[in-house]
Scaffold this active site. Structure first.
Site, mmCIF file in Angstrom:
data_model
loop_
_atom_site.group_PDB
_atom_site.id
_atom_site.type_symbol
_atom_site.label_atom_id
_atom_site.label_comp_id
_atom_site.label_asym_id
_atom_site.label_seq_id
_atom_site.Cartn_x
_atom_site.Cartn_y
_atom_site.Cartn_z
ATOM 1 N N LEU A 197 -32.017 1.974 -15.139
ATOM 2 C CA LEU A 197 -31.568 3.336 -14.816
ATOM 3 C C LEU A 197 -32.468 4.405 -15.414
ATOM 4 O O LEU A 197 -32.339 5.584 -15.078
ATOM 5 C CB LEU A 197 -30.128 3.569 -15.323
ATOM 6 C CG LEU A 197 -29.035 2.747 -14.641
ATOM 7 C CD1 LEU A 197 -28.800 1.447 -15.394
ATOM 8 C CD2 LEU A 197 -27.749 3.525 -14.535
ATOM 9 N N TYR A 216 -39.836 12.994 -6.426
ATOM 10 C CA TYR A 216 -38.827 12.142 -7.078
ATOM 11 C C TYR A 216 -38.341 11.041 -6.117
ATOM 12 O O TYR A 216 -38.342 9.859 -6.462
ATOM 13 C CB TYR A 216 -37.654 13.015 -7.551
ATOM 14 C CG TYR A 216 -36.403 12.249 -7.914
ATOM 15 C CD1 TYR A 216 -36.310 11.542 -9.116
ATOM 16 C CD2 TYR A 216 -35.300 12.212 -7.047
ATOM 17 C CE1 TYR A 216 -35.154 10.835 -9.444
ATOM 18 C CE2 TYR A 216 -34.152 11.512 -7.372
ATOM 19 C CZ TYR A 216 -34.084 10.827 -8.560
ATOM 20 O OH TYR A 216 -32.950 10.125 -8.879
ATOM 21 N N PHE A 228 -25.456 28.480 -3.633
ATOM 22 C CA PHE A 228 -26.722 28.806 -2.971
ATOM 23 C C PHE A 228 -26.565 28.541 -1.475
ATOM 24 O O PHE A 228 -26.203 27.449 -1.077
ATOM 25 C CB PHE A 228 -27.866 27.973 -3.569
ATOM 26 C CG PHE A 228 -28.098 28.297 -5.027
ATOM 27 C CD1 PHE A 228 -28.863 29.396 -5.392
ATOM 28 C CD2 PHE A 228 -27.515 27.520 -6.028
ATOM 29 C CE1 PHE A 228 -29.055 29.725 -6.729
ATOM 30 C CE2 PHE A 228 -27.705 27.839 -7.369
ATOM 31 C CZ PHE A 228 -28.475 28.938 -7.719
HETATM 32 N N1 LIG Z 1 -26.806 11.301 -11.156
HETATM 33 C C1 LIG Z 1 -27.006 11.092 -9.846
HETATM 34 O O1 LIG Z 1 -26.366 11.716 -9.000
HETATM 35 C C2 LIG Z 1 -28.003 10.056 -9.390
HETATM 36 C C3 LIG Z 1 -28.190 9.895 -8.009
HETATM 37 C C4 LIG Z 1 -29.092 8.951 -7.562
HETATM 38 C C5 LIG Z 1 -29.781 8.164 -8.465
HETATM 39 N N2 LIG Z 1 -29.601 8.351 -9.799
HETATM 40 C C6 LIG Z 1 -30.381 7.504 -10.720
HETATM 41 O O2 LIG Z 1 -29.501 6.958 -11.695
HETATM 42 C C7 LIG Z 1 -30.215 6.774 -12.911
HETATM 43 C C8 LIG Z 1 -29.466 7.419 -14.063
HETATM 44 O O3 LIG Z 1 -29.379 8.825 -13.837
HETATM 45 P P1 LIG Z 1 -28.421 9.804 -14.657
HETATM 46 O O4 LIG Z 1 -27.818 10.741 -13.680
HETATM 47 O O5 LIG Z 1 -27.568 9.015 -15.559
HETATM 48 O O6 LIG Z 1 -29.499 10.648 -15.470
HETATM 49 P P2 LIG Z 1 -29.783 10.768 -17.054
HETATM 50 O O7 LIG Z 1 -30.876 11.752 -17.208
HETATM 51 O O8 LIG Z 1 -28.505 11.036 -17.774
HETATM 52 O O9 LIG Z 1 -30.302 9.310 -17.398
HETATM 53 C C9 LIG Z 1 -31.670 8.934 -17.359
HETATM 54 C C10 LIG Z 1 -31.996 8.271 -18.667
HETATM 55 O O10 LIG Z 1 -33.351 7.812 -18.627
HETATM 56 C C11 LIG Z 1 -33.934 8.108 -19.889
HETATM 57 N N3 LIG Z 1 -35.386 8.191 -19.736
HETATM 58 C C12 LIG Z 1 -36.109 9.158 -19.112
HETATM 59 N N4 LIG Z 1 -37.420 8.902 -19.209
HETATM 60 C C13 LIG Z 1 -37.536 7.730 -19.892
HETATM 61 C C14 LIG Z 1 -38.645 6.947 -20.323
HETATM 62 N N5 LIG Z 1 -39.905 7.310 -20.051
HETATM 63 N N6 LIG Z 1 -38.402 5.824 -21.036
HETATM 64 C C15 LIG Z 1 -37.127 5.447 -21.330
HETATM 65 N N7 LIG Z 1 -36.038 6.145 -20.945
HETATM 66 C C16 LIG Z 1 -36.250 7.272 -20.230
HETATM 67 C C17 LIG Z 1 -33.314 9.423 -20.311
HETATM 68 O O11 LIG Z 1 -33.432 9.695 -21.686
HETATM 69 C C18 LIG Z 1 -31.866 9.222 -19.869
HETATM 70 O O12 LIG Z 1 -31.084 8.633 -20.871
HETATM 71 C C19 LIG Z 1 -31.606 7.349 -12.689
HETATM 72 O O13 LIG Z 1 -32.476 6.293 -12.363
HETATM 73 C C20 LIG Z 1 -31.417 8.265 -11.498
HETATM 74 O O14 LIG Z 1 -32.612 8.419 -10.778
HETATM 75 C C21 LIG Z 1 -28.735 9.279 -10.286
#
Ligand SMILES: NC(=O)c1ccc[n+]([C@@H]2O[C@H](COP(=O)([O-])OP(=O)(O)OC[C@H]3O[C@@H](n4cnc5c(N)ncnc54)[C@H](O)[C@@H]3O)[C@@H](O)[C@H]2O)c1
Length: 314
Positions: A77, A148, A208
């Protein structure tokens, strides 16, 4: 079971870590705390989980962790999730979201990790689908509108490549708009978290455009359940994780209104460039292959999110 969760200090990742610890897994979290918070893992660490503060882009550190821990499953993730930052700095976005995924995939293969579950995106990968392709199925050819989404699509491509070349067991979950406790209302992402924050502060929500734009909102517990089901299954390829339903921004505001103590009518601002007018995911494949269905109704999920935001004192 031994599970490695990258991005486990983040919003979705920490909810997944809690579920894994609760079922008795030995859990390690790889996270550089770029957006994640140690506080999200307080309960999990007390329950035995361990946070390894490293970046996905540090190939040697990733390999060393996987070689020594030998997880059965990797839930990937960890990501650069800021769409605007991806537009400003696509090279950085690709280093984390493509390069980081390749680092993990290669180490997983070298050290015989049995299953690799990737958090991809349905909301940002397909681009603008025609009306007859909404809800959008996995067979729709992605045309992302930002680096992204393109990076997530490219990372998926490396997974299918490794599956073809080496028989690696991989699956990509393409989420809709995930919401729920621990989502950061101070950040830019997550309109429900932002609206909950505004409501608590007695402020009016900003919309928006005209507010008719739709998204497929999926509660975080349902996303956690999809990850657990995907780890158990052997299916490969992309799988949409959503509700299949469109909800507009104005509908979100109407649902929250009864909880507001101050004026909660929206403040309208000009539409943001490149924002999709409509988005929803066809979730038939998740049902057929994973036996998974969304369980949490939007109203119930929003109320739980609001209560959690109040409890967190944001
Ligand atoms: N929130 C949404 O609606 C959504 C939708 C589609 C996909 N996603 C995917 O779900 C996953 C989790 O997203 P989230 O919403 O919990 O976001 P989030 O930002 O809370 O979680 C992402 C995590 O990745 C860590 N991270 C970032 N760069 C890093 C690196 N270089 N090395 C190690 N860790 C790193 C961050 O510190 C964070 O804890 C992501 O892959 C995101 O793309 C989320």
């Amino acid at each position: 079971m031994k599970s490695l969760v990258t991005g486990g200090a983040g919003f979705i990742g920490s909810n997944l870590v809690d579920a894994l610890v609760a079922r008795g897994d030995q859990v390690k979290v790889l996270d550089n705390l770029a957006t994640g918070k140690r506080a999200n893992l307080e309960q999990a660490i007390a329950g035995g989980a361990e946070l390894v503060e490293q970046s996905l882009t540090d190939r040697a550190a990733v390999d060393q962790l996987i070689a020594s821990f030998k997880p059965e499953t990797i839930f990937h993730l960890g990501a650069q999730i800021d769409v605007r930052r991806s537009v400003e700095d696509p090279a950085f976005d690709s280093q984390v979201n493509i390069g980081g995924t390749i680092n993990l995939l290669e180490s997983a293969r070298k050290h015989d990790v049995a299953r690799f579950v990737f958090s991809s995106t349905g909301g940002a990968i397909y681009g603008e689908a025609p009306a007859d392709q909404i809800p959008t199925p996995e067979t729709f050819v992605p045309a992302p509108e930002a680096p992204y989404g393109q990076a997530k699509y490219a990372a998926e491509g490396y997974m299918w490549l490794n599956q073809r070349l080496y028989g690696q067991s991989v699956v990509a979950l393409r989420y809709g708009n995930v919401y729920g406790p621990r989502q950061d209302p101070l950040g830019e992402a997550g309109v429900i978290a932002i609206f909950c924050g505004k409501l608590i502060q007695g402020e009016r929500p900003t919309v928006f455009g005209d507010g008719t734009q739709t998204r497929d909102y999926i509660y975080v517990d349902d996303v956690v359940a999809a990850n657990l089901a995907a780890a158990e299954a052997s299916v490969t390829g992309p799988i949409n994780i959503g509700t299949g339903r469109e909800t507009s921004v104005l509908e979100l505001i109407d649902s929250l209104k009864p909880h507001a103590k101050a004026d909660f009518t929206p403040v309208f601002e000009p539409a943001r460039l490149g924002e999709l007018p409509r988005s929803a995911l066809d979730v038939a494949r998740a049902h057929e292959e994973l036996g998974w269905n969304a369980q949490v109704d939007l109203l119930e999920g929003m109320e739980t999110t609001l209560e959690a935001t109040i409890a967190a004192g944001i």
